[in-house]
Design a protein around this motif. Sequence first.
Motif, PDB file in Angstrom:
ATOM      1  N   HIS A  43       0.802  -1.221   0.000  1.00  0.00           N
ATOM      2  CA  HIS A  43       0.000   0.000   0.000  1.00  0.00           C
ATOM      3  C   HIS A  43       0.842   1.283   0.000  1.00  0.00           C
ATOM      4  O   HIS A  43       0.322   2.365   0.301  1.00  0.00           O
ATOM      5  CB  HIS A  43      -0.953   0.002   1.196  1.00  0.00           C
ATOM      6  CG  HIS A  43      -1.988  -1.061   1.097  1.00  0.00           C
ATOM      7  ND1 HIS A  43      -1.797  -2.335   1.583  1.00  0.00           N
ATOM      8  CD2 HIS A  43      -3.216  -1.051   0.528  1.00  0.00           C
ATOM      9  CE1 HIS A  43      -2.861  -3.055   1.348  1.00  0.00           C
ATOM     10  NE2 HIS A  43      -3.738  -2.310   0.700  1.00  0.00           N
ATOM     11  N   VAL A 119      -9.355   5.357   5.165  1.00  0.00           N
ATOM     12  CA  VAL A 119      -9.464   3.906   4.992  1.00  0.00           C
ATOM     13  C   VAL A 119      -8.113   3.225   5.151  1.00  0.00           C
ATOM     14  O   VAL A 119      -8.025   2.140   5.730  1.00  0.00           O
ATOM     15  CB  VAL A 119     -10.097   3.576   3.614  1.00  0.00           C
ATOM     16  CG1 VAL A 119     -10.077   2.081   3.343  1.00  0.00           C
ATOM     17  CG2 VAL A 119     -11.518   4.102   3.550  1.00  0.00           C
ATOM     18  N   ASP A 123      -7.582   0.225   7.697  1.00  0.00           N
ATOM     19  CA  ASP A 123      -7.114  -1.107   7.284  1.00  0.00           C
ATOM     20  C   ASP A 123      -5.863  -1.512   8.046  1.00  0.00           C
ATOM     21  O   ASP A 123      -5.729  -2.673   8.471  1.00  0.00           O
ATOM     22  CB  ASP A 123      -6.854  -1.143   5.774  1.00  0.00           C
ATOM     23  CG  ASP A 123      -8.133  -1.064   4.953  1.00  0.00           C
ATOM     24  OD1 ASP A 123      -9.235  -1.291   5.516  1.00  0.00           O
ATOM     25  OD2 ASP A 123      -8.029  -0.758   3.745  1.00  0.00           O
ATOM     26  N   GLU A 126      -6.892  -2.473  11.621  1.00  0.00           N
ATOM     27  CA  GLU A 126      -7.505  -3.812  11.662  1.00  0.00           C
ATOM     28  C   GLU A 126      -6.446  -4.909  11.557  1.00  0.00           C
ATOM     29  O   GLU A 126      -6.529  -5.928  12.249  1.00  0.00           O
ATOM     30  CB  GLU A 126      -8.544  -3.956  10.546  1.00  0.00           C
ATOM     31  CG  GLU A 126      -9.799  -3.139  10.789  1.00  0.00           C
ATOM     32  CD  GLU A 126     -10.537  -3.565  12.053  1.00  0.00           C
ATOM     33  OE1 GLU A 126     -10.840  -4.761  12.199  1.00  0.00           O
ATOM     34  OE2 GLU A 126     -10.809  -2.688  12.904  1.00  0.00           O
TER      35      GLU A 126
END
Length: 181
Positions: A43, A119, A123, A126
């Motif tokens: 990412h 987001v 992410d 999490e």
Amino acid sequence: MLNSQIENIINMYYQGENEELYVAKSAERLELPLEIVAFCATHNVELKIMTNYENPSEKWYFTMGKYKEGNFEVEYTTILSVSKLANVYTLEHSFEVLNKDPNKIEPVLIGDAEAAYNVGQFDLEELVKQCYEAMNFTRMFWVEALRTVENIHFAEGITLFGPYVTQEDILFRDVLDILPD
């Protein structure tokens, strides 16, 4: 569970006077789970370790990069701290925005929270939760971190950074002041 971990740390290191064990635990290096490292690579998240010295915790900065649309520009960062003394971690999300106000005092507006701002941070949070819970770690939230610890007595000559010691101090900082700088 967190209260029992705090109590165990106090008994072992702060009242048990196990300075050698404290120094040995603080000298250990913690590695990020491979899933988190892979997430960062996939990412395009910049990952930087912030503790290149002996410390009772390890701290990593995750910079999500900048988002820009027109005059709006924001950068998101997440900080993960993991205690070496107990199975406890903290997460802090932040953002930084250029202050375009002509009457500004500060050039940048900064916000910090336990909840994610975008987001990418969500992410990452999490994934951190999944990885560390699988290793029986507990997340410490600000309300717990700032809770003061009663009845701790330190050896003479130890100067703290204020009149109170918090649970966060006990788990993540060298309050014994015995580690090399």
